[in-house]
Write an enzyme that holds these catalytic residues in place. Structure first.
Site, mmCIF file in Angstrom:
data_model
loop_
_atom_site.group_PDB
_atom_site.id
_atom_site.type_symbol
_atom_site.label_atom_id
_atom_site.label_comp_id
_atom_site.label_asym_id
_atom_site.label_seq_id
_atom_site.Cartn_x
_atom_site.Cartn_y
_atom_site.Cartn_z
ATOM 1 N N GLY A 1 5.305 -20.149 -19.796
ATOM 2 C CA GLY A 1 4.156 -20.327 -18.907
ATOM 3 C C GLY A 1 2.985 -19.499 -19.406
ATOM 4 O O GLY A 1 2.912 -19.144 -20.587
ATOM 5 N N ARG A 2 2.121 -19.154 -18.485
ATOM 6 C CA ARG A 2 0.895 -18.446 -18.884
ATOM 7 C C ARG A 2 1.203 -17.097 -19.522
ATOM 8 O O ARG A 2 0.598 -16.731 -20.523
ATOM 9 C CB ARG A 2 0.000 -18.261 -17.650
ATOM 10 N N ILE A 3 2.165 -16.356 -18.957
ATOM 11 C CA ILE A 3 2.463 -15.037 -19.527
ATOM 12 C C ILE A 3 3.242 -15.194 -20.829
ATOM 13 O O ILE A 3 2.994 -14.471 -21.800
ATOM 14 C CB ILE A 3 3.229 -14.148 -18.521
ATOM 15 N N ARG B 1 11.915 -25.580 -19.578
ATOM 16 C CA ARG B 1 12.594 -26.796 -19.119
ATOM 17 C C ARG B 1 12.313 -27.976 -20.041
ATOM 18 O O ARG B 1 13.183 -28.776 -20.329
ATOM 19 C CB ARG B 1 12.191 -27.134 -17.680
ATOM 20 N N SER B 2 11.071 -28.074 -20.533
ATOM 21 C CA SER B 2 10.757 -29.124 -21.506
ATOM 22 C C SER B 2 9.736 -28.549 -22.489
ATOM 23 O O SER B 2 9.042 -27.587 -22.164
ATOM 24 C CB SER B 2 10.199 -30.360 -20.800
ATOM 25 N N ARG C 1 12.357 -11.185 -13.736
ATOM 26 C CA ARG C 1 13.024 -10.755 -12.515
ATOM 27 C C ARG C 1 14.424 -10.309 -12.895
ATOM 28 O O ARG C 1 15.063 -10.927 -13.764
ATOM 29 C CB ARG C 1 13.139 -11.921 -11.517
ATOM 30 N N ASP D 1 12.219 -3.972 -17.408
ATOM 31 C CA ASP D 1 11.230 -3.548 -16.407
ATOM 32 C C ASP D 1 11.650 -3.978 -15.013
ATOM 33 O O ASP D 1 11.048 -3.570 -14.030
ATOM 34 C CB ASP D 1 9.864 -4.162 -16.753
ATOM 35 N N GLU E 1 16.355 -3.613 -7.249
ATOM 36 C CA GLU E 1 15.297 -2.598 -7.289
ATOM 37 C C GLU E 1 15.104 -1.975 -5.910
ATOM 38 O O GLU E 1 15.218 -2.670 -4.908
ATOM 39 C CB GLU E 1 13.989 -3.249 -7.748
ATOM 40 N N HIS F 1 9.448 -1.588 -12.923
ATOM 41 C CA HIS F 1 8.697 -2.794 -12.516
ATOM 42 C C HIS F 1 7.184 -2.539 -12.568
ATOM 43 O O HIS F 1 6.484 -2.634 -11.554
ATOM 44 C CB HIS F 1 9.119 -3.249 -11.116
#
Ligand code: 8YV
Length: 322
Positions: A161-163, A183-184, A240, A264, A269, A287
Site C-alpha cells: 500500500g502507500r507505506i 493480495r494482487s 500490527r 515496533d 501491547e 510502536h
C-alpha cells in the site's frame, strides 16, 4: 438533517474518546465538543448517562471499537481514528448503522517508512548492540561483532500500500532488490510480485511487514514463513503485532531459524514477552512508527478536520471504504 448542520456544531456535539490521545488533540476537541474521556471503561455510570447523547467516537490505531460499543450508542454518527490502521474498529457494524469511519492515511507514510528502514539498518548493522558495547566500555577489550550488509540486499515487503511503496522507494536508494506480496499485483508497482508471504520470504534476506491488521492477516507470518526466510534472514514488523505469530517468532529466533528481528509492534501491547526482551538478536521499539511531533500533529489535525467536516455537513476528508 440531524447531525450535519452548522447549528449542530455550535450545540457542542458530545464525543466519546476511547483511547489516550495527545494533549493538544484533547485540548482542541474540548474547544468544540463535550468530551467524555474513556468513561466507557472507567466510569460505567457516567457512560450509561451520556451514551444516548454521544454522536462521535474518537479512537487511535490500537483502540477497540467493537460492535457492542457501537450498539450502546444510539445517536452515533461518526467514528474518527487517529491512525491509518482501523483494525480495532468494527467497520461493518458501523456501516450497517450508516456511521462513517475516518482514519489518517498518507500523513504518516514518511515516518513509518523511515522507521522501517531505520529498524532494518539497526538490526542488520547491530546499532543498539554497538551502542551498548560502547556504553559498557567493552571496546578497549574486544572487537564488536560484525553486522550484515544491507545495501544491495534482497528485500521483501509484505503489503504494498502507500507505506509499502514509501519503504520500496527508500530501499531503492540502497540499491536493494525489491519484491513484494499483496493480495494482487499492483499495476503501479514495478517490483516482482509473489502470491504469498512464504514464497516471498524464500526469495529474500530481509522481510518487512507493513500490511493492515485484522482477521485477514492474523498470524500470516507463521512458522512456515519464518522457516522460508531462513537462518540468514531478518524480519522487520511495523504493521500490527497480530500479523506475526509471536510464539512462532520467539521460537524461530531462539533456535536460529531466522537471524534476527526488529519489531515496533507486538501481540499484546504495551506488554512485550520477556523471551523477546531477553534476546540479543532483536531490536524492540514501542510502536513509534508515526511518533514524531510533526506527524502526530498532522494526524491530530486530520482527526479534527474530519470531525468538523462531519458536524458541519461537509464531505469527510478521509473516510475508510466499506
Ligand atoms: C497509532 C498506528 O495510531 O497509524 C496507525 O495505524 O498504529 C499508529 O499511528 C498511533 O500510535 C496512535 O495510537
Amino acid at each position: 438533517m440531524a447531525g450535519t448542520s452548522a447549528s449542530n456544531m455550535t450545540a457542542r456535539p458530545e464525543l466519546l474518546v476511547v483511547a489516550p490521545l495527545m494533549p493538544f488533540v484533547m485540548e482542541a476537541l474540548r474547544r468544540d465538543y463535550t468530551v467524555h474521556d474513556r468513561i466507557h471503561t472507567n466510569d460505567p455510570a457516567a457512560f450509561a448517562a451520556a451514551a444516548p447523547r454521544i454522536r462521535g467516537v474518537v479512537a487511535n490505531g490500537e483502540a477497540k471499537v467493537p460492535r457492542e460499543l457501537i450498539a450502546r450508542l444510539p445517536a452515533l454518527e461518526v467514528i474518527s481514528v487517529f491512525g491509518v490502521g482501523y483494525d480495532g474498529v468494527d467497520v461493518a457494524a458501523a456501516h450497517e448503522r450508516g456511521v462513517p469511519v475516518t482514519n489518517t492515511p498518507d500523513v504518516l507514510n514518511d515516518d513509518v517508512a523511515d522507521l522501517a528502514i531505520g529498524l532494518l539498518l539497526a538490526v542488520a548493522r547491530r546499532i543498539p548492540q554497538a551502542d551498548r558495547f560502547v556504553r559498557a566500555d567493552e571496546w578497549p577489550g574486544a572487537a564488536p561483532t560484525l553486522g550484515r550488509k544491507v545495501s544491495g540486499g534482497r528485500l521483501g515487503i509484505v503489503g504494498m500500500g502507500r507505506i509499502g511503496q514509501a519503504i520500496a522507494h527508500r530501499a531503492a536508494a540502497f540499491r536493494m532488490d525489491i519484491a513484494y506480496t499483496a493480495r494482487s499485483p499492483r499495476a503501479n508497482v514495478n517490483h516482482t510480485h509473489y502470491p504469498d508471504a512464504a514464497s516471498l520470504a524464500a526469495a529474500v534476506e530481509f522481510l518487512v511487514v507493513i500490511t493492515p491488521g485484522g482477521a485477514a492477516t492474523r498470524g500470516m507470518i507463521d512458522a512456515r514463513v519464518l522457516a522460508a526466510l531462513g537462518p540468514e534472514g531478518y524480519l522487520v514488523n511495523v504493521a500490527r503485532g497480530s500479523v506475526v505469530d509471536e510464539p512462532a517468532l520467539i521460537e524461530a529466533l531462539r533456535s536460529g531459524v531466522i537471524a534476527g528481528a526488529a519489531l515496533d509492534v507486538f501481540a499484546s501491547e504495551p506488554h512485550v514477552p520477556e523471551a523477546l526482551r531477553a534476546m540479543p538478536n532483536v531490536v524492540l521499539t514501542p510502536h513509534i512508527g508515526s511518533a514524531t511531533r510533526q506527524t502526530r500533529e498532522a494526524m491530530g489535525q486530520l482527526v479534527l478536520d474530519n470531525l468538523r467536516a462531519h458536524f458541519t455537513g461537509a464531505p469527510l476528508l478521509t473516510p475508510v471504504d466499506a
